[in-house]
Structures are given as structure tokens and as C-alpha cells.
Design a protein around this motif. Structure first.
Motif, PDB file in Angstrom:
ATOM      1  N   ALA A  86      -6.256  -4.736  -6.398  1.00 12.86           N
ATOM      2  CA  ALA A  86      -6.153  -3.272  -6.359  1.00 12.86           C
ATOM      3  C   ALA A  86      -5.375  -2.883  -5.109  1.00 12.86           C
ATOM      4  O   ALA A  86      -5.448  -3.554  -4.088  1.00 12.86           O
ATOM      5  CB  ALA A  86      -7.535  -2.640  -6.339  1.00 12.86           C
ATOM      6  N   ARG A  87      -4.648  -1.786  -5.202  1.00 16.29           N
ATOM      7  CA  ARG A  87      -3.842  -1.304  -4.079  1.00 16.29           C
ATOM      8  C   ARG A  87      -4.616  -0.217  -3.336  1.00 16.29           C
ATOM      9  O   ARG A  87      -5.145   0.711  -3.948  1.00 16.29           O
ATOM     10  CB  ARG A  87      -2.525  -0.751  -4.600  1.00 16.29           C
ATOM     11  N   PHE A  88      -4.680  -0.331  -2.021  1.00 15.39           N
ATOM     12  CA  PHE A  88      -5.373   0.628  -1.164  1.00 15.39           C
ATOM     13  C   PHE A  88      -4.442   1.070  -0.054  1.00 15.39           C
ATOM     14  O   PHE A  88      -3.524   0.344   0.331  1.00 15.39           O
ATOM     15  CB  PHE A  88      -6.611  -0.023  -0.510  1.00 15.39           C
ATOM     16  N   VAL A  89      -4.685   2.252   0.496  1.00 13.34           N
ATOM     17  CA  VAL A  89      -3.978   2.668   1.705  1.00 13.34           C
ATOM     18  C   VAL A  89      -4.599   1.935   2.888  1.00 13.34           C
ATOM     19  O   VAL A  89      -5.754   1.520   2.838  1.00 13.34           O
ATOM     20  CB  VAL A  89      -4.050   4.204   1.919  1.00 13.34           C
ATOM     21  N   ARG A  90      -3.845   1.768   3.961  1.00 16.68           N
ATOM     22  CA  ARG A  90      -4.347   1.033   5.130  1.00 16.68           C
ATOM     23  C   ARG A  90      -5.586   1.691   5.730  1.00 16.68           C
ATOM     24  O   ARG A  90      -6.446   1.024   6.284  1.00 16.68           O
ATOM     25  CB  ARG A  90      -3.280   0.950   6.210  1.00 16.68           C
ATOM     26  N   GLN A  91      -5.675   3.005   5.640  1.00 15.28           N
ATOM     27  CA  GLN A  91      -6.804   3.721   6.226  1.00 15.28           C
ATOM     28  C   GLN A  91      -8.118   3.397   5.530  1.00 15.28           C
ATOM     29  O   GLN A  91      -9.181   3.700   6.041  1.00 15.28           O
ATOM     30  CB  GLN A  91      -6.565   5.244   6.197  1.00 15.28           C
TER      31      GLN A  91
END
Length: 153
Positions: A86-91
Motif C-alpha cells: 500500500a502507498r502512504f505519505v511519509r507523514q
């Protein structure tokens, strides 16, 4: 009402220096107790998020444990289960889990690997006998005739 104001102002004659000192001290106290520690934590978190590398075990802000697969400019791809990415934002990355902490989660003291839980139907029937109401053959609760399943007015 007007005489109360005169009396109140007469009692505060020598407190001008103390009031000015308190006026200056409150922002300084707020800075050292609230603003400065918060800025330090924010910088540490940004440094952690910028230092993420593929293969690292992390915990997201939602509490999900995952492994970093790849990192790009604005996000990370995490493997949240074997074969599931899954793709997540760094935050979204809250913490990088070290190997020592990862082993501690796997081997909790007092946990017996050979201990098994028996979930046979006999245990389920025994548990049902202790609860109010009776169970029919399909496992659904049947009324005991005490008016428990009548709607209230």
C-alpha cells in the motif's frame, strides 16, 4: 457600584512592577514549556521520516506494522502483509522499529508456545448454559418467556 471601583484601584497601588514582570514572564514560560519542546519533537519526526530506507520495519500513525518496500519524494510503499503493498505519505510513518524491539514483540515473556485453546462445541454449549436465555440448535437466543425481547413502550 462606583465606590467599589475606587476601593479596588486604591489597593493595587504598589503592584505595577510585579504585574509588568508577570506580563513578561508568561510568554517566556509558554515558550520553554510548550513551544520549544514541540518544535524539537517536530524536527525529530521530520528527520525520522526523511531517513526511511527500504527494508525498515515501521509503525504508522494508525498503529499498523509494516515493512518499507520503496521510498520516493512524497511517499512510501509499505508491505502491510505478505504480498500486500500500500502507498502512504511519509507523514503517516510514526516510528521506525529497531530489531531489538521487533524481537521483544515476537517473544513476550510468560507466553507459552505450546498452549492451545480448545474451541469445541461442548465448551460453547457450556458457556451458553451460563448466560440468561437459552440457545436453540442454530445458536440463536430463544426467549425465556420473561418478556426480555418485548419492545419497551
Amino acid at each position: 457600584m462606583g465606590s467599589d471601583m475606587i476601593i479596588a484601584s486604591g489597593n493595587s497601588g504598589g503592584g505595577g512592577g510585579f504585574g509588568l514582570l508577570m506580563l513578561l514572564a508568561v510568554p517566556i514560560i509558554f515558550y520553554f514549556l510548550l513551544i520549544r519542546p514541540q518544535n524539537r519533537r517536530r524536527k525529530e519526526q521530520l528527520g525520522l521520516q526523511n531517513s526511511i530506507e527500504p527494508g525498515a520495519h515501521i509503525i504508522t500513525t494508525a498503529g499498523m506494522h509494516a515493512t518499507v518496500v520503496s521510498v520516493d519524494d512524497d511517499g512510501v510503499v509499505l508491505e502491510i502483509a505478505p504480498g500486500v503493498e500500500a502507498r502512504f505519505v511519509r507523514q503517516a510513518v510514526m516510528q521506525v522499529v529497531t530489531e531489538d524491539a521487533d524481537e521483544a514483540l515476537d517473544d513476550e515473556p510468560g507466553e507459552d508456545d505450546d498452549a492451545k485453546i480448545d474451541l469445541s462445541k461442548d465448551d460453547a454449549k457450556h458457556d451458553a448454559e451460563e448466560t440468561p436465555g437459552e440457545m436453540d440448535g442454530a445458536g440463536e437466543a430463544v426467549s425465556t418467556g420473561k418478556g426480555a425481547d418485548k419492545p419497551s413502550a
